[in-house]
Design a protein around this motif. Structure first.
Motif, PDB file in Angstrom:
ATOM      1  N   ASP A  60       0.939  -5.323  -6.849  1.00  8.09           N
ATOM      2  CA  ASP A  60       1.695  -4.908  -5.678  1.00  8.09           C
ATOM      3  C   ASP A  60       1.969  -3.423  -5.850  1.00  8.09           C
ATOM      4  N   LEU A  61       1.392  -2.608  -4.990  1.00  5.57           N
ATOM      5  CA  LEU A  61       1.548  -1.161  -5.114  1.00  5.57           C
ATOM      6  C   LEU A  61       2.863  -0.662  -4.539  1.00  5.57           C
ATOM      7  N   PHE A 104      -0.712   8.108   0.883  1.00  2.84           N
ATOM      8  CA  PHE A 104      -0.495   7.119  -0.164  1.00  2.84           C
ATOM      9  C   PHE A 104      -1.865   6.862  -0.785  1.00  2.84           C
ATOM     10  N   SER A 105      -2.017   7.143  -2.072  1.00  3.87           N
ATOM     11  CA  SER A 105      -3.324   7.050  -2.736  1.00  3.87           C
ATOM     12  C   SER A 105      -3.232   6.201  -3.986  1.00  3.87           C
ATOM     13  N   TRP A 106      -4.344   5.555  -4.314  1.00  2.00           N
ATOM     14  CA  TRP A 106      -4.438   4.823  -5.568  1.00  2.00           C
ATOM     15  C   TRP A 106      -5.898   4.705  -5.970  1.00  2.00           C
ATOM     16  N   VAL A 163       5.558   3.546   7.797  1.00  2.00           N
ATOM     17  CA  VAL A 163       5.872   2.764   6.595  1.00  2.00           C
ATOM     18  C   VAL A 163       4.626   1.983   6.193  1.00  2.00           C
ATOM     19  N   ILE A 164       4.301   2.043   4.912  1.00  2.00           N
ATOM     20  CA  ILE A 164       3.101   1.374   4.393  1.00  2.00           C
ATOM     21  C   ILE A 164       3.472   0.569   3.155  1.00  2.00           C
ATOM     22  N   TRP A 165       2.860  -0.612   3.031  1.00  2.00           N
ATOM     23  CA  TRP A 165       3.048  -1.475   1.864  1.00  2.00           C
ATOM     24  C   TRP A 165       1.689  -2.073   1.535  1.00  2.00           C
ATOM     25  N   CYS A 166       1.207  -1.889   0.294  1.00  2.00           N
ATOM     26  CA  CYS A 166      -0.123  -2.360  -0.080  1.00  2.00           C
ATOM     27  C   CYS A 166      -0.062  -3.294  -1.280  1.00  2.00           C
ATOM     28  N   THR A 167      -0.876  -4.353  -1.212  1.00  2.00           N
ATOM     29  CA  THR A 167      -0.934  -5.344  -2.288  1.00  2.00           C
ATOM     30  C   THR A 167      -2.370  -5.809  -2.491  1.00  2.00           C
ATOM     31  N   PHE A 186      -7.629  -4.929  -1.256  1.00  2.00           N
ATOM     32  CA  PHE A 186      -6.256  -4.487  -1.055  1.00  2.00           C
ATOM     33  C   PHE A 186      -5.924  -4.587   0.425  1.00  2.00           C
ATOM     34  N   ILE A 187      -4.790  -5.166   0.705  1.00  2.00           N
ATOM     35  CA  ILE A 187      -4.310  -5.298   2.078  1.00  2.00           C
ATOM     36  C   ILE A 187      -3.077  -4.415   2.224  1.00  2.00           C
ATOM     37  N   CYS A 188      -3.063  -3.617   3.284  1.00  5.74           N
ATOM     38  CA  CYS A 188      -1.911  -2.765   3.569  1.00  5.74           C
ATOM     39  C   CYS A 188      -1.300  -3.185   4.901  1.00  5.74           C
ATOM     40  N   THR A 189       0.004  -3.201   4.938  1.00  5.70           N
ATOM     41  CA  THR A 189       0.728  -3.449   6.169  1.00  5.70           C
ATOM     42  C   THR A 189       1.367  -2.139   6.591  1.00  5.70           C
ATOM     43  N   MET A 190       1.117  -1.751   7.838  1.00  6.40           N
ATOM     44  CA  MET A 190       1.633  -0.505   8.382  1.00  6.40           C
ATOM     45  C   MET A 190       2.678  -0.848   9.433  1.00  6.40           C
TER      46      MET A 190
END
Length: 141
Positions: free
Chosen positions: A59-60, A71-73, A50-54, A85-89
């Protein structure tokens, strides 16, 4: 006298903009980078990564990545050079937040293709700017 001060102000501003554009053009105009996070686990078919990036600007959102999903941007650096950008895995009981993109670090190491890729495995987080040569940046703990 007013004309002289107005001229000096305009001249100083123009000189500053030229100076900044020569030294750090990506900060003045914004440079685009592609960021990609890949699930590199060898077997997590029952449990997704699970990934969440901001960032400060956006907030992506979150995604649940199965094996080899990504997951790309695309981002554009801001004028001040503070884009990050910070991602939480999260995987099983493991959780890790990391900076997926940070201007001072990545404007150089993501060159020349402006590609910043991360491969997340059981052993840790690997970085590449060409998705061929991977270097371990850090572990889960």
């Amino acid at each position: 006298m007013k004309f002289f001060f107005a001229f000096m102000l305009i001249f100083s501003l123009a000189f500053f903009l030229i100076f900044i554009s020569i030294l750090q053009p990506q900060h003045l105009y914004g440079t685009e980078y592609d960021v990609r996070v890949i699930n590199g686990f060898s077997d997590n078919s029952s449990l997704p990564l699970v990934i969440w990036c901001t960032s400060d600007e956006s907030d992506l959102g979150g995604r649940a990545l199965q094996e080899r999903d990504d997951f790309s941007w695309r981002l554009r650096t801001n004028f001040w050079g503070t884009t990050h950008f910070i991602c939480t895995m999260k995987w099983d009981r493991r959780r890790k937040s990391f900076e997926a993109f940070k201007v001072p670090r990545d404007i150089h190491r993501c060159s020349p293709l402006r590609k910043c890729s991360w491969l997340v495995t059981e052993e840790g987080f690997y970085f590449s700017n060409d998705e061929v040569n991977w270097k371990k940046d850090f572990s889960w703990s």
